[in-house]
Scaffold this motif. Structure first.
Motif, short mmCIF file in Angstrom:
data_model
loop_
_atom_site.label_atom_id
_atom_site.label_comp_id
_atom_site.label_asym_id
_atom_site.label_seq_id
_atom_site.Cartn_x
_atom_site.Cartn_y
_atom_site.Cartn_z
N VAL A 162 34.85 22.43 49.92
CA VAL A 162 33.87 23.59 50.32
C VAL A 162 33.06 24.01 49.01
CG1 VAL A 162 35.54 25.18 49.83
CG2 VAL A 162 33.85 25.58 51.87
N GLN A 163 32.08 24.41 49.20
CA GLN A 163 31.01 24.79 48.15
C GLN A 163 31.24 26.19 47.85
OE1 GLN A 163 28.81 22.84 46.20
NE2 GLN A 163 30.09 21.21 47.17
N ALA A 164 31.59 26.94 48.78
CA ALA A 164 31.84 28.42 48.39
C ALA A 164 33.13 29.16 49.52
CB ALA A 164 30.54 29.12 49.13
N VAL A 165 33.77 29.94 48.79
CA VAL A 165 34.79 30.83 49.52
C VAL A 165 34.60 32.39 49.60
CG1 VAL A 165 37.09 31.77 49.36
CG2 VAL A 165 36.59 29.02 49.08
N MET A 166 34.48 33.02 50.58
CA MET A 166 34.08 34.39 50.77
C MET A 166 35.51 35.25 50.68
SD MET A 166 32.29 36.51 53.89
CE MET A 166 30.51 35.98 53.35
N THR A 167 35.19 36.32 49.98
CA THR A 167 36.57 37.39 49.67
C THR A 167 36.67 38.00 50.81
OG1 THR A 167 35.21 39.15 48.82
CG2 THR A 167 35.80 37.30 47.36
N ALA A 168 37.86 38.77 51.02
CA ALA A 168 38.22 39.88 51.93
C ALA A 168 38.37 41.26 51.46
CB ALA A 168 39.42 39.28 52.88
N HIS A 169 37.76 42.26 52.22
CA HIS A 169 37.94 43.35 51.66
C HIS A 169 39.29 43.94 52.48
CE1 HIS A 169 33.96 43.04 50.09
NE2 HIS A 169 33.58 43.49 51.37
N ILE A 170 40.30 43.46 51.95
CA ILE A 170 41.65 43.59 52.41
C ILE A 170 42.51 44.12 51.34
CG2 ILE A 170 41.39 42.36 54.85
CD1 ILE A 170 43.26 40.25 53.26
N ARG A 171 43.37 44.78 51.54
CA ARG A 171 44.72 45.25 50.48
C ARG A 171 45.77 44.54 50.65
NH1 ARG A 171 48.39 49.31 51.00
NH2 ARG A 171 49.22 50.01 48.69
N VAL A 172 46.25 43.71 49.74
CA VAL A 172 47.23 43.00 49.66
C VAL A 172 48.39 43.48 48.53
CG1 VAL A 172 48.53 40.73 49.89
CG2 VAL A 172 46.30 40.95 50.61
N PRO A 173 49.02 44.59 48.91
CA PRO A 173 49.78 45.24 47.53
C PRO A 173 50.31 44.43 46.66
CG PRO A 173 50.04 46.48 49.89
CD PRO A 173 49.37 45.06 50.19
N ALA A 174 51.24 43.32 47.14
CA ALA A 174 51.74 42.29 46.51
C ALA A 174 50.93 41.47 45.40
CB ALA A 174 52.65 41.48 47.18
N LEU A 175 49.75 41.63 45.62
CA LEU A 175 48.68 41.01 44.74
C LEU A 175 47.64 41.75 44.09
CD1 LEU A 175 47.99 37.47 46.63
CD2 LEU A 175 49.49 37.92 44.80
N THR A 176 47.13 42.74 45.17
CA THR A 176 45.77 43.56 44.64
C THR A 176 46.36 45.05 44.56
OG1 THR A 176 45.32 44.33 47.11
CG2 THR A 176 44.56 42.13 46.29
N GLY A 177 47.49 45.32 44.53
CA GLY A 177 47.71 46.73 44.31
C GLY A 177 47.13 47.68 45.35
N ASP A 178 46.42 48.68 44.79
CA ASP A 178 45.82 49.63 45.90
C ASP A 178 44.49 49.25 46.33
OD1 ASP A 178 48.00 50.98 46.06
OD2 ASP A 178 47.42 52.29 44.22
N GLY A 179 43.85 48.27 45.60
CA GLY A 179 42.42 47.84 45.89
C GLY A 179 42.26 46.90 46.61
N PRO A 180 40.89 46.37 47.14
CA PRO A 180 40.99 45.10 48.04
C PRO A 180 40.72 43.88 47.41
CG PRO A 180 38.76 46.38 47.66
CD PRO A 180 39.79 47.14 46.82
N ALA A 181 41.13 42.82 47.90
CA ALA A 181 41.10 41.66 47.12
C ALA A 181 39.93 41.22 46.62
CB ALA A 181 41.47 40.32 48.26
N THR A 182 38.72 41.71 47.07
CA THR A 182 37.16 41.36 46.26
C THR A 182 37.36 42.01 44.92
OG1 THR A 182 36.31 41.72 48.51
CG2 THR A 182 34.94 42.02 46.75
N PHE A 183 38.16 43.03 44.66
CA PHE A 183 38.29 43.46 43.27
C PHE A 183 39.52 42.99 42.41
CE2 PHE A 183 36.06 47.52 45.26
CZ PHE A 183 34.82 46.78 45.45
N SER A 184 40.09 42.01 43.01
CA SER A 184 41.44 41.61 42.41
C SER A 184 41.36 40.26 41.54
CB SER A 184 42.49 41.27 43.43
OG SER A 184 43.61 40.62 42.70
N ARG A 185 41.31 40.38 40.23
CA ARG A 185 41.33 39.06 39.42
C ARG A 185 42.54 38.08 39.82
NH1 ARG A 185 38.59 37.27 35.32
NH2 ARG A 185 39.48 35.88 33.81
#
Length: 486
Positions: A213-236
């Motif tokens: 696949v040439q591209a992957v789109m991010t989700a504006h969802i919060r996954v506390p175990a990975l992203t803390g309080d912010g969305p996945a789009t802002f999570s390194r």
């Protein structure tokens, strides 16, 4: 003092804008010439294939490697066929059929239509595993609720699209299927640890990466175990450590629309959201549908300002722009010399017919009264016609709002006739289950569920027909099964 021209072009090279109307306005074309990565097309940009091809040609005249993206998922999310409904079933129907060769063929046909009008990137397939029956935004856009099945069809869909030179974009990483909120309106939360995500949500993305696949789109969802309080789009941790480090993805990371509240509210606006997404590892920033030249310039200024004040590293921005350019180069190299659209007319209708599932006996002695229950569309779907109406022959149809119609009125109109009640997501529609069961107490009722069916089955109904989608193809398939097409 204006923005440095070199930095402005660098910032533009990571942006997917959009424009209103069926002819690209001068500012939209000029920005492409000045370095804008490209535009995303929506229903309002589409009238017919000839018009759309002329629009994309105008963009390519400004710069040949411009990215032209669109959300063409088939099924309930269509831009090419927004006026009539898609002639293809969506992912839920393809997953129900469970023939990966068919999925590849359908996606190749969709890709052929896109290539023929000059679209280079399809923001599809949706590869979320829809494990929440109450999910308001994924539902029939998913291949199903089983990670293995979704992964197999993901690989087939990616292969189909990219076989005709259209870049696929698997979405929404790291998985939007377990949410019960719509990220267009708020920031949903997926309360799962990393082990559950790897077992349930991530296998389709691994399959997409393996399929090239040439591209992957991010989700504006919060996954506390990975992203803390912010969305996945802002999570390194999500975009770099997980997607690139663990799953080995080397293509372009594309954000979902930054105007969505799941991103914009969390960041304090589209411009700050763009900066945070870039810092986290995104490469190509979708601004959204409501875009003008002023918004593009504000986002550019925010990115350039962040380079100056240390919020963004120059190497990270150059890396992102390079990946966006590499995606454009792939689409140019992969473009077929003379795209002609799908080779097999009627493919989508035959596929939709294979997906229909019938529980009970929907046959009756008389032509029924068809009752279509109003259901609001999501932002992703937009206002696209749906139902059995276009396919009915000599059959009366009534449209109702479940919470406003008196069942006695429907009974009176039906008389001695059976009732076919058509809806989307009836199990979670206010007044839907009560209306069905009230009618089933006095009449032979067949329910046609054109949304995500869930586990609910109405008491007293004679039959329950599931189409796994509400596209034009799904509607025809249901009408044929019920013998209502003539």
């Amino acid at each position: 003092m204006g923005v440095d021209p070199g930095l402005r072009r660098l910032a533009l090279g990571m942006l997917l804008a959009a424009y209103p109307g069926q002819v690209p306005p001068d500012w939209a074309v000029a920005l492409v010439a000045e370095g804008l990565a490209g535009h995303t097309l929506f229903g309002g940009n589409v009238h017919d294939p000839g018009q759309l091809a002329a629009s994309t040609a105008a963009l390519r005249a400004a710069r040949p490697d411009v990215l032209v993206a669109i959300d063409e998922e088939g099924g309930d999310v269509t831009r090419l066929a927004h006026a009539t409904g898609s002639p293809y079933p969506g992912n839920a129907a393809l997953g129900a059929v469970d023939d990966t060769a068919l999925t590849r063929e359908v996606y190749a046909a969709i890709g052929g239509e896109l290539a023929a009008v000059g679209v280079t990137v399809d923001l599809a397939p949706t590869v979320d595993v829809n494990t929440a029956d109450e999910n308001p935004v994924i539902g029939t856009r998913a291949f199903g609720a089983d990670p293995g099945r979704v992964a197999a069809h993901t690989a087939a869909a990616v292969a189909g699209l990219q076989s005709v030179g259209v870049a696929a974009c698997a979405k929404h990483f790291p998985g939007h299927g377990a949410t019960v909120a719509d990220s267009h309106h708020e920031l949903p939360t997926v309360d799962a640890d990393a082990a559950l995500l790897r077992a349930r949500d991530l296998p389709p993305f691994a399959a997409a990466v393996d399929a090239g696949v040439q591209a992957v789109m991010t989700a504006h969802i919060r996954v506390p175990a990975l992203t803390g309080d912010g969305p996945a789009t802002f999570s390194r941790a999500v975009l770099v450590d997980l997607l690139r480090g663990e799953y080995g993805f080397t293509g372009a990371v594309v954000t979902d629309a930054l105007e969505m509240k799941g991103a914009a509210v969390a960041a304090g606006g589209v411009g700050p959201a763009a900066v945070r997404a870039l810092a986290a590892g995104a490469d190509l920033l979708c601004l959204g549908a409501k875009v003008d030249a002023a918004l593009v310039e504000r986002v550019v200024a925010e990115i350039v300002g962040a380079l100056g004040d240390g919020r963004l590293d120059r190497a990270r921005v150059e890396q992102a722009a390079g990946r966006a350019a590499a995606l454009a180069a792939w689409t140019g190299a992969a473009r077929p010399p003379a795209p002609t659209g799908p080779a097999e007319p009627g493919l989508g209708y035959r596929a939709a017919r294979r997906a229909v599932r019938v529980e009970g006996d929907p046959t009756g002695p008389a032509r029924p009264l068809v009752v279509q229950v109003y259901a609001a569309a999501t932002v992703a779907e937009g206002r696209v016609p749906w139902g059995l109406g276009p396919h009915l022959a000599d059959v009366e149809q009534l449209r109702v709002v479940a919470t406003e119609v008196d069942p006695a009125t429907v009974r009176r109109l039906a008389g001695d006739r059976p009732v076919v009640l058509v809806g989307r997501h009836l199990h979670r529609l206010a007044g839907g289950p009560a209306l069905v069961e009230a009618l089933a107490a006095t009449h032979q009722v067949t329910v046609v569920e054109m949304g995500w069916p869930g586990r609910w089955r109405p008491a007293g109904a004679r039959a329950f027909v599931t189409t796994y989608g509400a596209s034009h193809a799904n509607g025809r398939a249901a009408a044929e099964v019920l013998g209502l097409t003539g």
